[in-house]
Write a protein that holds these residues in place. Structure first.
Motif, PDB file in Angstrom:
ATOM      1  N   ARG A 136     -11.126   2.918  -6.152  1.00 28.83           N
ATOM      2  CA  ARG A 136     -10.748   2.336  -4.861  1.00 28.83           C
ATOM      3  C   ARG A 136      -9.846   1.140  -5.108  1.00 28.83           C
ATOM      4  O   ARG A 136     -10.202   0.228  -5.846  1.00 28.83           O
ATOM      5  CB  ARG A 136     -11.983   1.886  -4.089  1.00 28.83           C
ATOM      6  N   LEU A 137      -8.684   1.159  -4.486  1.00 27.57           N
ATOM      7  CA  LEU A 137      -7.733   0.068  -4.617  1.00 27.57           C
ATOM      8  C   LEU A 137      -7.648  -0.682  -3.295  1.00 27.57           C
ATOM      9  O   LEU A 137      -7.305  -0.101  -2.265  1.00 27.57           O
ATOM     10  CB  LEU A 137      -6.356   0.597  -5.002  1.00 27.57           C
ATOM     11  N   SER A 138      -7.983  -1.953  -3.317  1.00 32.83           N
ATOM     12  CA  SER A 138      -7.789  -2.829  -2.168  1.00 32.83           C
ATOM     13  C   SER A 138      -6.570  -3.681  -2.470  1.00 32.83           C
ATOM     14  O   SER A 138      -6.577  -4.512  -3.384  1.00 32.83           O
ATOM     15  CB  SER A 138      -9.022  -3.714  -1.941  1.00 32.83           C
ATOM     16  N   ILE A 139      -5.508  -3.460  -1.710  1.00 32.42           N
ATOM     17  CA  ILE A 139      -4.198  -3.983  -2.072  1.00 32.42           C
ATOM     18  C   ILE A 139      -4.020  -5.417  -1.585  1.00 32.42           C
ATOM     19  O   ILE A 139      -4.369  -5.758  -0.455  1.00 32.42           O
ATOM     20  CB  ILE A 139      -3.080  -3.082  -1.504  1.00 32.42           C
ATOM     21  N   GLY A 140      -3.435  -6.238  -2.459  1.00 29.74           N
ATOM     22  CA  GLY A 140      -3.193  -7.640  -2.146  1.00 29.74           C
ATOM     23  C   GLY A 140      -1.734  -7.926  -1.866  1.00 29.74           C
ATOM     24  O   GLY A 140      -0.961  -7.047  -1.476  1.00 29.74           O
ATOM     25  N   LEU A 141      -1.347  -9.170  -2.090  1.00 33.21           N
ATOM     26  CA  LEU A 141      -0.019  -9.642  -1.710  1.00 33.21           C
ATOM     27  C   LEU A 141       0.984  -9.650  -2.860  1.00 33.21           C
ATOM     28  O   LEU A 141       2.155  -9.953  -2.654  1.00 33.21           O
ATOM     29  CB  LEU A 141      -0.127 -11.070  -1.149  1.00 33.21           C
ATOM     30  N   GLU A 142       0.548  -9.311  -4.068  1.00 27.59           N
ATOM     31  CA  GLU A 142       1.449  -9.392  -5.211  1.00 27.59           C
ATOM     32  C   GLU A 142       2.528  -8.300  -5.140  1.00 27.59           C
ATOM     33  O   GLU A 142       2.407  -7.330  -4.396  1.00 27.59           O
ATOM     34  CB  GLU A 142       0.664  -9.239  -6.514  1.00 27.59           C
ATOM     35  N   PRO A 192      -5.346  -8.625 -16.324  1.00 27.55           N
ATOM     36  CA  PRO A 192      -5.476  -9.470 -15.137  1.00 27.55           C
ATOM     37  C   PRO A 192      -4.620  -9.036 -13.948  1.00 27.55           C
ATOM     38  O   PRO A 192      -4.644  -9.687 -12.913  1.00 27.55           O
ATOM     39  CB  PRO A 192      -4.992 -10.824 -15.659  1.00 27.55           C
ATOM     40  N   ALA A 193      -3.857  -7.950 -14.100  1.00 32.25           N
ATOM     41  CA  ALA A 193      -2.980  -7.541 -12.998  1.00 32.25           C
ATOM     42  C   ALA A 193      -3.776  -7.125 -11.771  1.00 32.25           C
ATOM     43  O   ALA A 193      -3.406  -7.439 -10.634  1.00 32.25           O
ATOM     44  CB  ALA A 193      -2.069  -6.402 -13.446  1.00 32.25           C
ATOM     45  N   ILE A 194      -4.860  -6.405 -12.014  1.00 35.07           N
ATOM     46  CA  ILE A 194      -5.716  -5.937 -10.921  1.00 35.07           C
ATOM     47  C   ILE A 194      -7.122  -6.470 -11.164  1.00 35.07           C
ATOM     48  O   ILE A 194      -7.706  -6.252 -12.220  1.00 35.07           O
ATOM     49  CB  ILE A 194      -5.733  -4.395 -10.852  1.00 35.07           C
ATOM     50  N   GLY A 195      -7.662  -7.182 -10.181  1.00 34.20           N
ATOM     51  CA  GLY A 195      -8.982  -7.763 -10.328  1.00 34.20           C
ATOM     52  C   GLY A 195     -10.071  -6.710 -10.304  1.00 34.20           C
ATOM     53  O   GLY A 195     -10.062  -5.818  -9.458  1.00 34.20           O
ATOM     54  N   MET A 196     -10.999  -6.803 -11.216  1.00 34.82           N
ATOM     55  CA  MET A 196     -12.157  -5.901 -11.216  1.00 34.82           C
ATOM     56  C   MET A 196     -13.254  -6.582 -10.409  1.00 34.82           C
ATOM     57  O   MET A 196     -14.117  -7.283 -10.953  1.00 34.82           O
ATOM     58  CB  MET A 196     -12.586  -5.592 -12.651  1.00 34.82           C
ATOM     59  N   GLN A 197     -13.222  -6.375  -9.107  1.00 31.53           N
ATOM     60  CA  GLN A 197     -14.114  -7.062  -8.170  1.00 31.53           C
ATOM     61  C   GLN A 197     -14.598  -6.070  -7.121  1.00 31.53           C
ATOM     62  O   GLN A 197     -13.964  -5.042  -6.891  1.00 31.53           O
ATOM     63  CB  GLN A 197     -13.386  -8.228  -7.492  1.00 31.53           C
ATOM     64  N   VAL A 198     -15.712  -6.427  -6.450  1.00 24.31           N
ATOM     65  CA  VAL A 198     -16.339  -5.462  -5.560  1.00 24.31           C
ATOM     66  C   VAL A 198     -15.925  -5.609  -4.098  1.00 24.31           C
ATOM     67  O   VAL A 198     -16.257  -4.757  -3.290  1.00 24.31           O
ATOM     68  CB  VAL A 198     -17.878  -5.534  -5.641  1.00 24.31           C
ATOM     69  N   GLY A 217      -9.845  -6.799   0.897  1.00 26.18           N
ATOM     70  CA  GLY A 217      -9.225  -7.646   1.909  1.00 26.18           C
ATOM     71  C   GLY A 217      -8.877  -9.037   1.444  1.00 26.18           C
ATOM     72  O   GLY A 217      -8.675  -9.935   2.262  1.00 26.18           O
ATOM     73  N   GLN A 218      -8.788  -9.257   0.131  1.00 27.98           N
ATOM     74  CA  GLN A 218      -8.437 -10.567  -0.388  1.00 27.98           C
ATOM     75  C   GLN A 218      -6.931 -10.664  -0.610  1.00 27.98           C
ATOM     76  O   GLN A 218      -6.202  -9.696  -0.435  1.00 27.98           O
ATOM     77  CB  GLN A 218      -9.209 -10.830  -1.687  1.00 27.98           C
ATOM     78  N   THR A 219      -6.461 -11.825  -1.028  1.00 29.94           N
ATOM     79  CA  THR A 219      -5.024 -11.983  -1.269  1.00 29.94           C
ATOM     80  C   THR A 219      -4.591 -11.264  -2.538  1.00 29.94           C
ATOM     81  O   THR A 219      -3.432 -10.900  -2.675  1.00 29.94           O
ATOM     82  CB  THR A 219      -4.661 -13.469  -1.389  1.00 29.94           C
ATOM     83  N   ASN A 220      -5.515 -11.069  -3.467  1.00 29.76           N
ATOM     84  CA  ASN A 220      -5.205 -10.359  -4.706  1.00 29.76           C
ATOM     85  C   ASN A 220      -5.687  -8.915  -4.631  1.00 29.76           C
ATOM     86  O   ASN A 220      -6.608  -8.582  -3.891  1.00 29.76           O
ATOM     87  CB  ASN A 220      -5.856 -11.054  -5.898  1.00 29.76           C
ATOM     88  N   THR A 221      -5.038  -8.072  -5.405  1.00 28.42           N
ATOM     89  CA  THR A 221      -5.424  -6.667  -5.470  1.00 28.42           C
ATOM     90  C   THR A 221      -6.657  -6.507  -6.357  1.00 28.42           C
ATOM     91  O   THR A 221      -6.733  -7.087  -7.439  1.00 28.42           O
ATOM     92  CB  THR A 221      -4.277  -5.822  -6.023  1.00 28.42           C
ATOM     93  N   VAL A 222      -7.625  -5.726  -5.871  1.00 32.08           N
ATOM     94  CA  VAL A 222      -8.845  -5.498  -6.640  1.00 32.08           C
ATOM     95  C   VAL A 222      -9.128  -4.001  -6.707  1.00 32.08           C
ATOM     96  O   VAL A 222      -8.732  -3.232  -5.822  1.00 32.08           O
ATOM     97  CB  VAL A 222     -10.055  -6.254  -6.038  1.00 32.08           C
ATOM     98  N   ALA A 223      -9.809  -3.607  -7.757  1.00 32.73           N
ATOM     99  CA  ALA A 223     -10.135  -2.187  -7.965  1.00 32.73           C
ATOM    100  C   ALA A 223     -11.570  -2.044  -8.415  1.00 32.73           C
ATOM    101  O   ALA A 223     -12.129  -2.946  -9.058  1.00 32.73           O
ATOM    102  CB  ALA A 223      -9.188  -1.580  -8.995  1.00 32.73           C
ATOM    103  N   THR A 273       0.832  -1.212   0.000  1.00 26.84           N
ATOM    104  CA  THR A 273       0.000   0.000   0.000  1.00 26.84           C
ATOM    105  C   THR A 273       0.859   1.252   0.000  1.00 26.84           C
ATOM    106  O   THR A 273       0.641   2.182  -0.796  1.00 26.84           O
ATOM    107  CB  THR A 273      -0.927  -0.002   1.226  1.00 26.84           C
ATOM    108  N   LEU A 274       1.826   1.296   0.895  1.00 26.08           N
ATOM    109  CA  LEU A 274       2.716   2.459   0.958  1.00 26.08           C
ATOM    110  C   LEU A 274       3.494   2.636  -0.342  1.00 26.08           C
ATOM    111  O   LEU A 274       3.660   3.764  -0.831  1.00 26.08           O
ATOM    112  CB  LEU A 274       3.677   2.296   2.136  1.00 26.08           C
ATOM    113  N   THR A 275       3.970   1.538  -0.901  1.00 28.00           N
ATOM    114  CA  THR A 275       4.729   1.606  -2.151  1.00 28.00           C
ATOM    115  C   THR A 275       3.886   2.209  -3.269  1.00 28.00           C
ATOM    116  O   THR A 275       4.313   3.154  -3.959  1.00 28.00           O
ATOM    117  CB  THR A 275       5.210   0.203  -2.556  1.00 28.00           C
TER     118      THR A 275
END
Length: 603
Positions: free
Chosen positions: A536-542, A494-500, A503-509, A425-427
């Motif tokens: 809105r960016l929910s940051i994952g582990l990638e 596919p880099a950022i998931g388009m999901q609603v 808090g998941q392991t993958n990043t979604v927007a 997130t900070l990065t």
């Protein structure tokens, strides 16, 4: 309950208190001649159990009274001694199953359609007590011991009997107790949790418990769209509860104190008629990740006698430990989490929880308890005004065993996930902030107007894995064309998931104005700082650098057609690597240096 008679099948009606007399009465109750060979052996064993139960309660009292004065070596010794006693008691139960099974077989197996009865559960379930993970108790109903015990269970006075899984289930109870340990730490004995089938069910359950007709809710401006809709479209609806809903645009205790006084004056007639103000917060908030000064807001609210609710889903107990404040005035009265997000972590289940003080969450039926409110006011809470009986027992939104087990498994790694997500997130926030056409709303950036609240309220000042960006222009920079923005957004996969979710392991927007906050009017969206191009960016582990690489390529194919320099305005490759490396080492250094010393761990 009288500990001497607690084990008796006639605990509510017996006239005896001596162990042997109770054992004889028990034998007679089940049609056993106490003077027969079988009866004498049964009475002797039962007598031993009655005496052992009294000693167990003695040990319980000694532990509660003496634990705080013990050094660590004694606490280790006490724990392991009692742990082995648990195995010994279970072994007695296991030994009892062999003659019991033989008797059962002599009664049941010769009957027709025996298979329809299924396996008798007691026989082979004893070992499940010692499963390394809580077992999945996949059942609707439970065996009960006897009439008087089940009567106590229906009155909330016999926790051994869960009765029915719509109300209680061992797997879900294990999760609730673990959640209290995580959220409240050393004060866990003061708090209780109830699990729900979703985060929204938890919010609805708590609000339904607290809010009465024409009460008042003062809410923080930035909350989840579903929560906004619940407050405005259901609770505020005149044909429902006609609750007055007011909003606060600030983050500080002073901001809320001012609004509390304004709201109290505005609704003076309601308050004079016994109506109450409830403060509803979401921190860190959705969608921007902004942090409220929950401690100061709670203090201001409690000073005025009002209760505080905090949805801390985005923050997690690690980053946003609101119940670990020393001053009870600074702690909210209720904490809500959607397990669906960071705690479960995988996005494969929905679940929620409400945490509150013991007295407000459960009281045995027919009883009342004194309760000291944070401001020192003494009140009496009746059993039917606890959350369990008032809402939970009635509405049936209890979390089932399979979901509870999935959340329990996910929570084992949530702290490690949160640390990596904070780094990412900070990065990303720093890299986006370096682009002249991207406006970043992230409380961890020093130029954010929310920065000081983040530093004060979040663990080590670290942000939650949620923030927003927009391309609406700033200074002399023109907004990004809306059509090419849509084209750009549609190329994030596919880099950022388009999901609603978040808090998941993958990043979604997502674009909140079109999705999670679409229930808000245009004016409400504007007041919440949500613009047409807000992402809105929910940051994952990638690896966060992978996102930047993808975003630059997506921008080249879309935004650059109208704004030719956009993709070239990100920091150069070497700068991006440096930002990631520095952020990674700085966050880990902060966390490691904040860990307790070895000498502290030995205490």
């Amino acid at each position: 309950m009288n500990t001497s008679t607690q084990l008796s099948p006639l605990r509510k009606t017996t006239k005896h208190e001596q162990a042997e007399a109770l054992a004889v009465e028990q034998a007679k109750h089940f049609g056993i001649d106490p003077n027969s060979e079988y009866g004498m052996s049964l009475v002797e064993l039962a007598t031993t159990l009655y005496k052992a139960n009294n000693k167990t309660h003695d040990l319980w009292a000694i532990t509660v009274e003496g634990l705080s004065d013990l050094d660590k070596s004694d606490r280790i010794a006490w724990f392991n001694a009692k742990r082995f006693l648990s195995f010994q008691i279970a072994k007695i139960l296991d030994n009892l199953q062999n003659p019991m099974r033989a008797t059962y077989q002599s009664i049941a197996t010769n009957n027709g359609n025996f298979a329809s009865k299924g396996a008798y559960p007691i026989f082979d379930n004893v070992a499940a007590i010692f499963s390394a993970s809580p077992v999945i108790t996949r059942t609707a109903t439970y065996l009960f011991a006897c009439t008087e015990w089940i009567e106590d269970a229906f009155n909330g006075k016999e926790p051994l009997h869960d009765i029915y899984s719509r109300l209680l289930n061992p797997t879900s109870i294990a999760l609730a107790n673990h959640m209290v340990d995580l959220e409240a730490g050393e004060r866990a004995n003061q708090y209780l949790a109830w699990n729900f089938n979703s985060g929204m069910a938890a919010i609805d359950g708590l609000l339904s418990h607290l809010l009465g007709y024409e009460d008042i809710v003062l809410a923080s401006r930035n909350i989840y769209g579903g929560s906004y809709q619940l407050l405005e479209d259901w609770f505020a609806k005149p044909s429902n509860l006609n609750v007055a809903v007011e909003w606060v645009d600030g983050y500080s205790g002073d901001d809320f104190a001012k609004r509390l006084d304004e709201v109290a004056e505005k609704y003076a007639d309601r308050i004079a008629n016994g109506k109450r103000i409830y403060v509803y917060l979401e921190s860190p908030c959705n969608p921007h990740g902004y942090v409220l000064d929950v401690a100061a807001i709670s203090y201001a609210s409690h000073t005025r006698g009002w209760d505080v609710i905090v949805d801390s889903t985005v923050g997690t107990p690690m980053l946003h430990p609101v119940l670990k404040r020393d001053d009870v005035m600074e702690r909210p009265d209720y904490v809500i989490h959607s397990y669906t997000k960071e705690l479960a972590g995988s996005g494969t289940t929905t679940a929620g929880v409400v945490i509150g003080r013991n007295e407000t969450m459960f009281i045995p039926k027919g009883e009342s308890v004194p309760f000291t409110k944070p401001n020192g006011d003494e009140v009496t809470i009746e059993w039917n005004n606890s959350l369990f009986w008032n809402v939970y027992y009635i509405k049936g939104a209890f979390l089932d065993a399979d979901k509870a087990f999935e959340v329990l498994n996910g929570m084992k790694t949530y702290e490690m996930r949160v640390v990596q997500k904070t780094i990412n997130t900070l990065t990303l926030a720093k890299i986006f902030d370096a682009h002249p056409d991207i406006n970043v709303s992230c409380p961890a950036l020093p130029d954010s107007d929310n920065y000081l609240h983040c530093q004060k309220n979040m663990y080590l000042g670290l942000p939650a894995a949620l923030f927003t960006i927009d391309m609406e222009g700033n200074g002399n920079r023109a907004p990004i064309n809306r059509e090419v923005f849509k084209q750009f957004f549609d190329m994030l996969e596919p880099a950022i998931g388009m999901q609603v979710s978040l808090g998941q392991t993958n990043t979604v927007a997502l674009c909140p104005a079109l999705t999670t906050h679409s229930e808000l009017s245009d004016s409400a969206l504007s007041e919440a700082g949500i613009k047409p191009t807000t992402m809105r960016l929910s940051i994952g582990l990638e690896d966060p650098r992978m996102f930047i690489a993808h975003i630059i390529e997506a921008a080249t194919l879309s935004i650059d057609n109208k704004h030719p320099e956009f993709s070239q305005s990100f920091p150069c490759a070497e700068q991006i690597d440096d930002i990631y490396l520095q952020t990674y080492t700085q966050v880990h250094d902060k966390i490691v240096r904040n860990q307790p010393s070895f000498n502290t761990l030995r205490r």
